[in-house]
Design a protein around this motif. Sequence first.
Motif, short mmCIF file in Angstrom:
data_model
loop_
_atom_site.label_atom_id
_atom_site.label_comp_id
_atom_site.label_asym_id
_atom_site.label_seq_id
_atom_site.Cartn_x
_atom_site.Cartn_y
_atom_site.Cartn_z
N GLN A 5 1.01 -1.09 0.26
CA GLN A 5 -0.51 -0.10 -0.39
C GLN A 5 0.79 0.93 0.30
N VAL A 6 1.91 1.22 0.95
CA VAL A 6 2.70 2.34 0.97
C VAL A 6 3.23 2.57 -0.91
N ALA A 7 4.11 1.02 -1.07
CA ALA A 7 4.61 1.11 -2.71
C ALA A 7 3.44 2.01 -3.28
N ALA A 8 2.28 1.72 -3.01
CA ALA A 8 1.11 2.51 -3.99
C ALA A 8 0.59 3.71 -4.30
N VAL A 9 1.04 3.79 -3.26
CA VAL A 9 0.76 5.17 -2.50
C VAL A 9 2.35 6.63 -3.54
N LEU A 10 2.98 6.03 -3.07
CA LEU A 10 4.59 6.66 -3.73
C LEU A 10 4.50 6.56 -4.80
N ALA A 11 3.45 5.24 -5.26
CA ALA A 11 4.06 5.62 -7.18
C ALA A 11 2.84 6.57 -7.58
N TRP B 104 1.34 10.23 6.22
CA TRP B 104 2.01 10.39 6.31
C TRP B 104 3.90 9.58 6.31
N LEU B 105 3.14 8.63 6.02
CA LEU B 105 4.93 8.47 5.71
C LEU B 105 4.85 8.49 4.14
N ALA B 106 3.41 9.11 3.39
CA ALA B 106 4.47 9.76 1.91
C ALA B 106 4.78 10.75 2.48
N ALA B 107 5.35 11.38 3.25
CA ALA B 107 5.31 13.16 3.96
C ALA B 107 6.95 12.23 3.98
N ASP B 108 6.92 11.22 4.75
CA ASP B 108 7.89 10.41 5.13
C ASP B 108 8.91 10.74 3.78
N ALA B 109 8.62 9.61 3.35
CA ALA B 109 9.37 9.10 2.45
C ALA B 109 9.37 10.40 1.15
#
Length: 227
Positions: A50-56, A78-83
């Motif tokens: 799921q994190v990978a999908a958001v970052l994509a 928040w993980l997107a903001a972090d990455a």
Amino acid sequence: MDILLIGGLWLDGSAWDHVVPALAALGHRPVPLTLPGQGDGDASATLDDQVAAVLAAVDAAPGEVLVVGHSAACTLAWLAADARPDRVAGAVLVGGFPAGDGKPYADFFEVRDGVMPFPGWEPFDGPDSVDLDDDAKRAFAAAAIPVPAGVATGVVRLTDERRFAVPVLVVCPEYTADQAKGWIEGGDVPELAGVEHLDYADLDSGHWPMLTRPVELARVIAGAARG
């Protein structure tokens, strides 16, 4: 501005169907996300997926993006903001707060046969569901997508302190901004205590304002996009 819309547990991208046109009418490009395991039938999906999908989705945007997370998905925002602290112009957290590093993503309810199904309405009696009538509750429960265990029990990993420079708007539906501020200042939400630019917005609704107050929610989100 591109605005990524991430629904919480048991929801897919269609949860934002009435928010999308309202945001578009305000001049933005809303992008509702259907996450792995929550709309594609893949019960083996993990939090990392799921994190990978958001970052994509962040990486696919032509410029900076505003990331909107609802409920448990506040952690994904928040993980997107972090990455991607240089690509995320802001995070809007609707009806939830981000989990800290090393904490489980959303280990809230019983996992059965590899998934965490919608637990019924009893846990959400009161302010959470006050603006949903019986028909709306039945429709929600019928459409609810069981969350893969690998998502619900996934461990959050935060690595870049530049996330604290990303502006955050805490949208308060079933609780008030004063309550949220008290929780954060009291140490109950350590991640947000370190945010440099933190704002609050009250929204008179239950826990799912994208379903019951979509136009009002769109206006609040658009306000965050304007800075």
